[in-house]
Design an enzyme around this catalytic site. Structure first.
Site, PDB file in Angstrom:
ATOM      1  N   ARG A 173       0.809  -1.218   0.000  1.00 26.85           N
ATOM      2  CA  ARG A 173       0.000   0.000   0.000  1.00 26.85           C
ATOM      3  C   ARG A 173       0.845   1.272   0.000  1.00 26.85           C
ATOM      4  NH1 ARG A 173      -1.877  -2.230   5.269  1.00 26.85           N
ATOM      5  NH2 ARG A 173      -1.063  -0.989   6.980  1.00 26.85           N
ATOM      6  N   ARG A 177       8.307   6.441  -5.487  1.00 25.54           N
ATOM      7  CA  ARG A 177       8.215   7.410  -6.591  1.00 25.54           C
ATOM      8  C   ARG A 177       9.589   7.908  -7.013  1.00 25.54           C
ATOM      9  NH1 ARG A 177       4.244  10.274  -3.456  1.00 25.54           N
ATOM     10  NH2 ARG A 177       2.196   9.308  -3.747  1.00 25.54           N
ATOM     11  N   ARG A 256      -2.544  -7.045  16.562  1.00 24.23           N
ATOM     12  CA  ARG A 256      -1.646  -6.089  17.217  1.00 24.23           C
ATOM     13  C   ARG A 256      -2.499  -4.974  17.779  1.00 24.23           C
ATOM     14  NH1 ARG A 256       1.402  -2.959  14.768  1.00 24.23           N
ATOM     15  NH2 ARG A 256       0.469  -3.226  12.734  1.00 24.23           N
ATOM     16  N   ARG A 287       5.982   6.088  15.968  1.00 23.41           N
ATOM     17  CA  ARG A 287       5.798   7.414  15.367  1.00 23.41           C
ATOM     18  C   ARG A 287       5.302   8.414  16.401  1.00 23.41           C
ATOM     19  NH1 ARG A 287       1.551   4.962  10.937  1.00 23.41           N
ATOM     20  NH2 ARG A 287       0.130   4.021  12.421  1.00 23.41           N
ATOM     21  N   GLU A 310       3.213   6.747  19.599  1.00 20.71           N
ATOM     22  CA  GLU A 310       2.502   5.498  19.342  1.00 20.71           C
ATOM     23  C   GLU A 310       3.443   4.318  19.543  1.00 20.71           C
ATOM     24  OE1 GLU A 310      -0.137   6.052  15.794  1.00 20.71           O
ATOM     25  OE2 GLU A 310       0.492   3.990  15.416  1.00 20.71           O
ATOM     26  N   TYR A 361      -7.535  -6.056   7.390  1.00 20.68           N
ATOM     27  CA  TYR A 361      -7.293  -4.616   7.517  1.00 20.68           C
ATOM     28  C   TYR A 361      -8.104  -3.891   6.445  1.00 20.68           C
ATOM     29  CZ  TYR A 361      -5.524   0.002   7.772  1.00 20.68           C
ATOM     30  OH  TYR A 361      -5.493   1.363   7.910  1.00 20.68           O
ATOM     31  N   ASP A 363      -9.138   0.043   5.146  1.00 21.37           N
ATOM     32  CA  ASP A 363      -9.165   1.491   5.291  1.00 21.37           C
ATOM     33  C   ASP A 363     -10.624   1.930   5.375  1.00 21.37           C
ATOM     34  OD1 ASP A 363      -6.576   2.520   5.433  1.00 21.37           O
ATOM     35  OD2 ASP A 363      -6.263   2.301   3.270  1.00 21.37           O
TER      36      ASP A 363
HETATM   37  P1  FAD Z   1     -14.384  -0.371  13.767  1.00 21.46           P
HETATM   38  O1  FAD Z   1     -14.191   1.075  13.498  1.00 21.46           O
HETATM   39  O2  FAD Z   1     -13.367  -1.095  14.571  1.00 21.46           O
HETATM   40  O3  FAD Z   1     -15.802  -0.527  14.493  1.00 21.46           O
HETATM   41  C1  FAD Z   1     -16.237  -1.696  15.121  1.00 21.46           C
HETATM   42  C2  FAD Z   1     -17.124  -1.304  16.295  1.00 21.46           C
HETATM   43  O4  FAD Z   1     -17.745  -2.480  16.829  1.00 21.46           O
HETATM   44  C3  FAD Z   1     -16.349  -0.655  17.435  1.00 21.46           C
HETATM   45  O5  FAD Z   1     -16.931   0.588  17.761  1.00 21.46           O
HETATM   46  C4  FAD Z   1     -16.491  -1.674  18.568  1.00 21.46           C
HETATM   47  O6  FAD Z   1     -16.543  -1.069  19.859  1.00 21.46           O
HETATM   48  C5  FAD Z   1     -17.800  -2.340  18.234  1.00 21.46           C
HETATM   49  N1  FAD Z   1     -17.964  -3.681  18.796  1.00 21.46           N
HETATM   50  C6  FAD Z   1     -17.068  -4.697  18.752  1.00 21.46           C
HETATM   51  N2  FAD Z   1     -17.565  -5.772  19.415  1.00 21.46           N
HETATM   52  C7  FAD Z   1     -18.779  -5.415  19.876  1.00 21.46           C
HETATM   53  C8  FAD Z   1     -19.773  -6.096  20.653  1.00 21.46           C
HETATM   54  N3  FAD Z   1     -19.604  -7.347  21.059  1.00 21.46           N
HETATM   55  N4  FAD Z   1     -20.911  -5.436  20.971  1.00 21.46           N
HETATM   56  C9  FAD Z   1     -21.091  -4.148  20.564  1.00 21.46           C
HETATM   57  N5  FAD Z   1     -20.186  -3.456  19.826  1.00 21.46           N
HETATM   58  C10 FAD Z   1     -19.045  -4.084  19.490  1.00 21.46           C
HETATM   59  N6  FAD Z   1      -8.377   4.051   7.667  1.00 21.46           N
HETATM   60  C11 FAD Z   1      -8.168   5.019   6.751  1.00 21.46           C
HETATM   61  O7  FAD Z   1      -8.898   5.082   5.752  1.00 21.46           O
HETATM   62  N7  FAD Z   1      -7.161   5.955   6.916  1.00 21.46           N
HETATM   63  C12 FAD Z   1      -6.347   5.941   7.992  1.00 21.46           C
HETATM   64  O8  FAD Z   1      -5.453   6.795   8.117  1.00 21.46           O
HETATM   65  C13 FAD Z   1      -6.535   4.931   8.977  1.00 21.46           C
HETATM   66  N8  FAD Z   1      -5.734   4.871  10.047  1.00 21.46           N
HETATM   67  C14 FAD Z   1      -5.929   3.895  10.966  1.00 21.46           C
HETATM   68  C15 FAD Z   1      -5.107   3.850  12.073  1.00 21.46           C
HETATM   69  C16 FAD Z   1      -5.280   2.858  13.017  1.00 21.46           C
HETATM   70  C17 FAD Z   1      -4.388   2.836  14.217  1.00 21.46           C
HETATM   71  C18 FAD Z   1      -6.288   1.870  12.843  1.00 21.46           C
HETATM   72  C19 FAD Z   1      -6.475   0.757  13.849  1.00 21.46           C
HETATM   73  C20 FAD Z   1      -7.116   1.913  11.755  1.00 21.46           C
HETATM   74  C21 FAD Z   1      -6.949   2.923  10.795  1.00 21.46           C
HETATM   75  N9  FAD Z   1      -7.790   3.001   9.695  1.00 21.46           N
HETATM   76  C22 FAD Z   1      -7.591   3.985   8.774  1.00 21.46           C
HETATM   77  C23 FAD Z   1      -8.869   2.010   9.487  1.00 21.46           C
HETATM   78  C24 FAD Z   1     -10.216   2.449  10.038  1.00 21.46           C
HETATM   79  O9  FAD Z   1     -10.156   2.613  11.431  1.00 21.46           O
HETATM   80  C25 FAD Z   1     -11.203   1.343   9.624  1.00 21.46           C
HETATM   81  O10 FAD Z   1     -11.464   1.424   8.267  1.00 21.46           O
HETATM   82  C26 FAD Z   1     -12.502   1.386  10.313  1.00 21.46           C
HETATM   83  O11 FAD Z   1     -12.254   1.237  11.685  1.00 21.46           O
HETATM   84  C27 FAD Z   1     -13.350   0.236   9.849  1.00 21.46           C
HETATM   85  O12 FAD Z   1     -14.580   0.319  10.412  1.00 21.46           O
HETATM   86  P2  FAD Z   1     -15.304  -0.940  11.049  1.00 21.46           P
HETATM   87  O13 FAD Z   1     -16.705  -0.509  11.235  1.00 21.46           O
HETATM   88  O14 FAD Z   1     -15.060  -2.160  10.252  1.00 21.46           O
HETATM   89  O15 FAD Z   1     -14.553  -1.222  12.445  1.00 21.46           O
HETATM   90  N1  UDP Z   2       6.550   0.985   6.619  1.00 16.71           N
HETATM   91  C1  UDP Z   2       7.891   1.027   6.936  1.00 16.71           C
HETATM   92  N2  UDP Z   2       8.459   2.216   7.267  1.00 16.71           N
HETATM   93  C2  UDP Z   2       7.757   3.364   7.327  1.00 16.71           C
HETATM   94  C3  UDP Z   2       6.382   3.331   7.004  1.00 16.71           C
HETATM   95  C4  UDP Z   2       5.805   2.118   6.660  1.00 16.71           C
HETATM   96  O1  UDP Z   2       8.540  -0.001   6.941  1.00 16.71           O
HETATM   97  O2  UDP Z   2       8.329   4.414   7.673  1.00 16.71           O
HETATM   98  C5  UDP Z   2       5.956  -0.344   6.292  1.00 16.71           C
HETATM   99  C6  UDP Z   2       5.525  -1.077   7.570  1.00 16.71           C
HETATM  100  O3  UDP Z   2       5.695  -2.471   7.373  1.00 16.71           O
HETATM  101  C7  UDP Z   2       4.064  -0.698   7.676  1.00 16.71           C
HETATM  102  C8  UDP Z   2       3.645  -0.731   6.199  1.00 16.71           C
HETATM  103  O4  UDP Z   2       4.795  -0.204   5.507  1.00 16.71           O
HETATM  104  O5  UDP Z   2       3.324  -1.590   8.481  1.00 16.71           O
HETATM  105  C9  UDP Z   2       2.407   0.075   5.873  1.00 16.71           C
HETATM  106  O6  UDP Z   2       2.593   1.408   6.310  1.00 16.71           O
HETATM  107  P1  UDP Z   2       1.386   2.353   6.659  1.00 16.71           P
HETATM  108  O7  UDP Z   2       1.908   3.708   6.965  1.00 16.71           O
HETATM  109  O8  UDP Z   2       0.313   2.179   5.639  1.00 16.71           O
HETATM  110  O9  UDP Z   2       0.737   1.692   7.921  1.00 16.71           O
HETATM  111  P2  UDP Z   2       1.129   1.486   9.420  1.00 16.71           P
HETATM  112  O10 UDP Z   2       1.243  -0.009   9.535  1.00 16.71           O
HETATM  113  O11 UDP Z   2       2.390   2.218   9.737  1.00 16.71           O
HETATM  114  O12 UDP Z   2      -0.080   2.048  10.096  1.00 16.71           O
END
Ligand code: FAD
Ligand code: UDP
Length: 394
Positions: A173, A177, A256, A287, A310, A361, A363
């Site tokens: 992902r 460039r 994780r 980060r 983080e 995973y 987005d």
């Molecule tokens: P979630 O958002 O996890 O929602 C699931 C919900 O179900 C939660 O509120 C939980 O409490 C609830 N739940 C679970 N079990 C139960 C239960 N038994 N009873 C009642 N409720 C329950 N996406 C991007 O596009 N850009 C980003 O930059 C980005 N950064 C991210 C960074 C991190 C650290 C993480 C973890 C994710 C990131 N994502 C990002 C992904 C984004 O968070 C997800 O796309 C989104 O969470 C997906 O939505 P979801 O509804 O599948 O899950």
């Molecule tokens: N990655 C890396 N170095 C960086 C940034 C990303 O090695 O500085 C690798 C790492 O394995 C990471 C993956 O690229 O899990 C995807 O990066 P992204 O920023 O999308 O997600 P992150 O896992 O950091 O939330």
């Protein structure tokens, strides 16, 4: 209370299903374990500074899916924020993703695009054929020296798993460039919700047909919206962890989790950028996020800032599951759960979806697209209604 459909989990997957079902005239109850809706995209204002902080890690919205872009714009407008990240390594700061600037700074050269391509191609040549894992994929894209500098240490901290045991898709992902363009994402549209994630997510359920019940765990027995009370009575879309739904009968799937250490600092600007990654093994955090930089257009205080360090580790029972680890053992267990998911769908009209329900995973834009697909293709079947068919008289 009337419900045609129960949605478990109010993340973007659950909210999209609820919003679309209500728009089709159904009464929907959304059951959410946490004390707020919105899942991991939720954000709130840090009380001392008013700076918007993404509670579960930085969330940047980006998509190339036109239907999703049109859909989200019904609930919020977006700023023109373009995500950029830098990597701190051995006392120097480099632009990410790997681009001509990174390559020239690292090799102390002034190469043009074609020369840089040749150099990296020579260094990547050790991988012949289809890369089998994250390490091989990364070396095939950027060569070993850049891999060892920017990927190995960061990935080890981020995943605590040998990069040869991680799937190649994790690194795919990130673009590479041969220009000085250092935008982190390639997508057609990106930005941050103008008045914040909380406002966006809350607007999605602003419909009298949707009833959101917070602090209600579907899998905890003894209340009227629990699995045991609801299952078989009304169709359910479940977006919680798939292994927990089945009481971990095939073992727990590996996740994780992240620990966030948040501080308010008495300076107007701590690091000059929204995100700095730390590539070195001996720095424990992966980060540092500085949230004021996500909204340069806002009038934030000039003498204080909010930073979040983080840290990444394997999730223990009770921790928030963030990223599926997806080792070969996990994949075997998932296959066993998928068989149970099929049976549950047929027998009790429970559909699984979202990041936790599919152990994938996603987005935000992918979670929304997947929820829209569920509504398009599966909702009528789940409700037990036969979709109107076109009758053709011959
Ligand atoms: P979630 O958002 O996890 O929602 C699931 C919900 O179900 C939660 O509120 C939980 O409490 C609830 N739940 C679970 N079990 C139960 C239960 N038994 N009873 C009642 N409720 C329950 N996406 C991007 O596009 N850009 C980003 O930059 C980005 N950064 C991210 C960074 C991190 C650290 C993480 C973890 C994710 C990131 N994502 C990002 C992904 C984004 O968070 C997800 O796309 C989104 O969470 C997906 O939505 P979801 O509804 O599948 O899950
Ligand atoms: N990655 C890396 N170095 C960086 C940034 C990303 O090695 O500085 C690798 C790492 O394995 C990471 C993956 O690229 O899990 C995807 O990066 P992204 O920023 O999308 O997600 P992150 O896992 O950091 O939330």
């Amino acid at each position: 209370m009337r419900a045609d459909l129960v949605v478990v989990g109010s993340g973007l997957f659950g909210l999209t299903v609820a919003q679309q079902a209500a728009e089709r005239g159904l009464d929907v109850v959304v059951v959410e374990r946490r004390d707020h809706l919105g899942g991991n995209a939720w954000s709130e204002l840090e009380p001392e500074t008013g700076i918007e902080v993404h509670r579960y890690g930085a969330h940047l919205f980006h998509t190339s899916n036109e239907r999703v872009w049109r859909y989200v714009n019904r609930f919020t407008s977006f700023t023109d924020y373009r995500h950029r990240v830098w990597s701190v390594r051995a006392g120097e700061v480099y632009p990410l993703p790997i681009n001509l600037g990174t390559i020239n700074q690292f090799f102390r050269r002034a190469l043009g695009p074609a020369e840089a391509r040749d150099l990296v191609a020579r260094q990547a040549a050790e991988i012949a054929g289809e890369p089998a894992n994250l390490e091989e994929k990364a070396i095939s894209l950027i060569g070993r020296p850049l891999y060892e500098a920017f990927v190995r240490g960061y990935t080890a901290k981020q995943w605590q798993t040998d990069p040869t045991r991680l799937p190649a898709s994790v690194i795919s992902r990130l673009p590479v460039r041969y220009t000085y363009d250092n935008r982190y994402f390639n997508d057609t549209w990106q930005g941050l919700p103008t008045d914040g994630y909380a406002a966006w997510l809350t607007r999605m359920v602003d419909n009298p047909r949707i009833d959101v019940r917070l602090e209600t765990d579907f899998l905890e027995a003894g209340h009227p919206l629990s699995r045991d009370a609801v299952r078989g009575q009304v169709p359910v879309v479940y977006t919680g962890p798939v292994d927990r739904y089945f009481d971990h009968v095939h073992g727990a799937l590996g996740w994780r989790t992240l620990d966030f250490a948040q501080e308010v600092l008495p300076v107007g600007d701590f690091q000059g950028a929204p995100v700095l990654n730390y590539a070195d093994d001996d720095v424990p955090h992966t980060r540092i996020l500085e949230f004021r930089h996500f909204h340069p257009e806002r009038d934030y205080p000039s003498d204080r800032t909010v930073v979040v360090r983080e840290y990444s580790r394997f999730a223990e029972p009770g921790d928030e599951p963030y990223y599926p680890v997806n080792t070969p053992t996990d994949r075997e267990r998932l296959a066993a759960y998928r068989t149970m998911v099929e049976a549950e769908r047929t027998r009790h009209r429970v559909a699984f979806g979202g990041r936790l329900g599919s152990y994938q995973y996603l987005d935000m834009h992918m979670a929304i697209a997947s929820a829209l697909r569920l509504v398009d293709n599966d909702l009528d079947g789940l409700l037990g209604r036969v979709a109107p068919r076109l009758e053709v008289a011959l």
